[in-house]
Design a protein around this motif. Sequence first.
Motif, PDB file in Angstrom:
ATOM      1  N   MET A   1       0.852  -1.181   0.000  1.00  0.00           N
ATOM      2  CA  MET A   1       0.000   0.000   0.000  1.00  0.00           C
ATOM      3  C   MET A   1       0.897   1.243   0.000  1.00  0.00           C
ATOM      4  N   PRO A   2       0.526   2.244  -0.798  1.00  0.00           N
ATOM      5  CA  PRO A   2       1.340   3.464  -0.840  1.00  0.00           C
ATOM      6  C   PRO A   2       1.308   4.213   0.490  1.00  0.00           C
ATOM      7  N   SER A   3       2.360   4.971   0.702  1.00  0.00           N
ATOM      8  CA  SER A   3       2.425   5.769   1.927  1.00  0.00           C
ATOM      9  C   SER A   3       1.500   6.975   1.811  1.00  0.00           C
ATOM     10  N   LEU A   4       1.261   7.611   2.934  1.00  0.00           N
ATOM     11  CA  LEU A   4       0.423   8.808   2.973  1.00  0.00           C
ATOM     12  C   LEU A   4       1.028   9.909   2.097  1.00  0.00           C
ATOM     13  N   ALA A   5       2.329  10.061   2.131  1.00  0.00           N
ATOM     14  CA  ALA A   5       2.996  11.081   1.315  1.00  0.00           C
ATOM     15  C   ALA A   5       2.811  10.794  -0.176  1.00  0.00           C
ATOM     16  N   GLN A   6       2.916   9.524  -0.554  1.00  0.00           N
ATOM     17  CA  GLN A   6       2.714   9.157  -1.956  1.00  0.00           C
ATOM     18  C   GLN A   6       1.279   9.437  -2.399  1.00  0.00           C
ATOM     19  N   MET A   7       0.341   9.138  -1.532  1.00  0.00           N
ATOM     20  CA  MET A   7      -1.065   9.370  -1.872  1.00  0.00           C
ATOM     21  C   MET A   7      -1.360  10.861  -1.985  1.00  0.00           C
ATOM     22  N   ASN A   8      -0.793  11.663  -1.079  1.00  0.00           N
ATOM     23  CA  ASN A   8      -0.960  13.115  -1.171  1.00  0.00           C
ATOM     24  C   ASN A   8      -0.333  13.658  -2.449  1.00  0.00           C
ATOM     25  N   GLY A   9       0.817  13.122  -2.834  1.00  0.00           N
ATOM     26  CA  GLY A   9       1.461  13.524  -4.079  1.00  0.00           C
ATOM     27  C   GLY A   9       0.606  13.163  -5.284  1.00  0.00           C
ATOM     28  N   SER A  10       0.053  11.971  -5.262  1.00  0.00           N
ATOM     29  CA  SER A  10      -0.818  11.535  -6.353  1.00  0.00           C
ATOM     30  C   SER A  10      -2.058  12.417  -6.449  1.00  0.00           C
ATOM     31  N   LEU A  11      -2.619  12.773  -5.304  1.00  0.00           N
ATOM     32  CA  LEU A  11      -3.794  13.650  -5.296  1.00  0.00           C
ATOM     33  C   LEU A  11      -3.436  15.020  -5.879  1.00  0.00           C
ATOM     34  N   HIS A  12      -2.281  15.533  -5.525  1.00  0.00           N
ATOM     35  CA  HIS A  12      -1.831  16.817  -6.062  1.00  0.00           C
ATOM     36  C   HIS A  12      -1.696  16.741  -7.587  1.00  0.00           C
ATOM     37  N   ILE A  13      -1.113  15.671  -8.085  1.00  0.00           N
ATOM     38  CA  ILE A  13      -0.949  15.493  -9.533  1.00  0.00           C
ATOM     39  C   ILE A  13      -2.305  15.385 -10.214  1.00  0.00           C
ATOM     40  N   HIS A  14      -3.219  14.626  -9.624  1.00  0.00           N
ATOM     41  CA  HIS A  14      -4.573  14.525 -10.184  1.00  0.00           C
ATOM     42  C   HIS A  14      -5.211  15.905 -10.306  1.00  0.00           C
ATOM     43  N   ASN A  15      -5.144  16.683  -9.228  1.00  0.00           N
ATOM     44  CA  ASN A  15      -5.761  18.013  -9.235  1.00  0.00           C
ATOM     45  C   ASN A  15      -5.098  18.938 -10.252  1.00  0.00           C
ATOM     46  N   PHE A  16      -3.778  18.827 -10.405  1.00  0.00           N
ATOM     47  CA  PHE A  16      -3.063  19.629 -11.388  1.00  0.00           C
ATOM     48  C   PHE A  16      -3.586  19.326 -12.793  1.00  0.00           C
ATOM     49  N   TYR A  17      -3.674  18.045 -13.137  1.00  0.00           N
ATOM     50  CA  TYR A  17      -4.106  17.682 -14.483  1.00  0.00           C
ATOM     51  C   TYR A  17      -5.596  17.920 -14.707  1.00  0.00           C
ATOM     52  N   ILE A  18      -6.385  17.812 -13.676  1.00  0.00           N
ATOM     53  CA  ILE A  18      -7.809  18.154 -13.805  1.00  0.00           C
ATOM     54  C   ILE A  18      -7.932  19.629 -14.189  1.00  0.00           C
ATOM     55  N   GLY A  19      -7.172  20.483 -13.543  1.00  0.00           N
ATOM     56  CA  GLY A  19      -7.178  21.905 -13.868  1.00  0.00           C
ATOM     57  C   GLY A  19      -6.718  22.170 -15.290  1.00  0.00           C
ATOM     58  N   LYS A  20      -5.642  21.491 -15.711  1.00  0.00           N
ATOM     59  CA  LYS A  20      -5.140  21.648 -17.075  1.00  0.00           C
ATOM     60  C   LYS A  20      -6.185  21.206 -18.098  1.00  0.00           C
ATOM     61  N   LEU A  21      -6.819  20.063 -17.845  1.00  0.00           N
ATOM     62  CA  LEU A  21      -7.833  19.553 -18.775  1.00  0.00           C
ATOM     63  C   LEU A  21      -9.020  20.498 -18.886  1.00  0.00           C
ATOM     64  N   LYS A  22      -9.469  21.020 -17.760  1.00  0.00           N
ATOM     65  CA  LYS A  22     -10.614  21.933 -17.779  1.00  0.00           C
ATOM     66  C   LYS A  22     -10.276  23.240 -18.499  1.00  0.00           C
ATOM     67  N   ALA A  23      -9.058  23.738 -18.312  1.00  0.00           N
ATOM     68  CA  ALA A  23      -8.644  24.964 -18.997  1.00  0.00           C
ATOM     69  C   ALA A  23      -8.585  24.742 -20.503  1.00  0.00           C
TER      70      ALA A  23
END
Length: 65
Positions: A1-23
């Motif tokens: 299972m990924p660590s909490l830091a890895q999951m937070n990093g993944s969430l940050h990346i998801h949010n970054f690309y969601i913003g890029k896609l919407k723009a």
Amino acid sequence: MPSLAQMNGSLHIHNFYIGKLKAKQEQLFDSDPELAMLLDNVAAVLSEHAVVLTNDIAAMEDDDT
């Protein structure tokens, strides 16, 4: 299972690309509505996964306390 830091990093990346896609979707809405719809669908899938990540992160944080 990924660590909490890895999951937070993944969430940050998801949010970054969601913003890029919407723009990009907004830019293409008038010129290429089919591509804009595809980008919207991809953003929706990423958003759903981000919700799951957020819930998993909250559960991990609760387990730590």
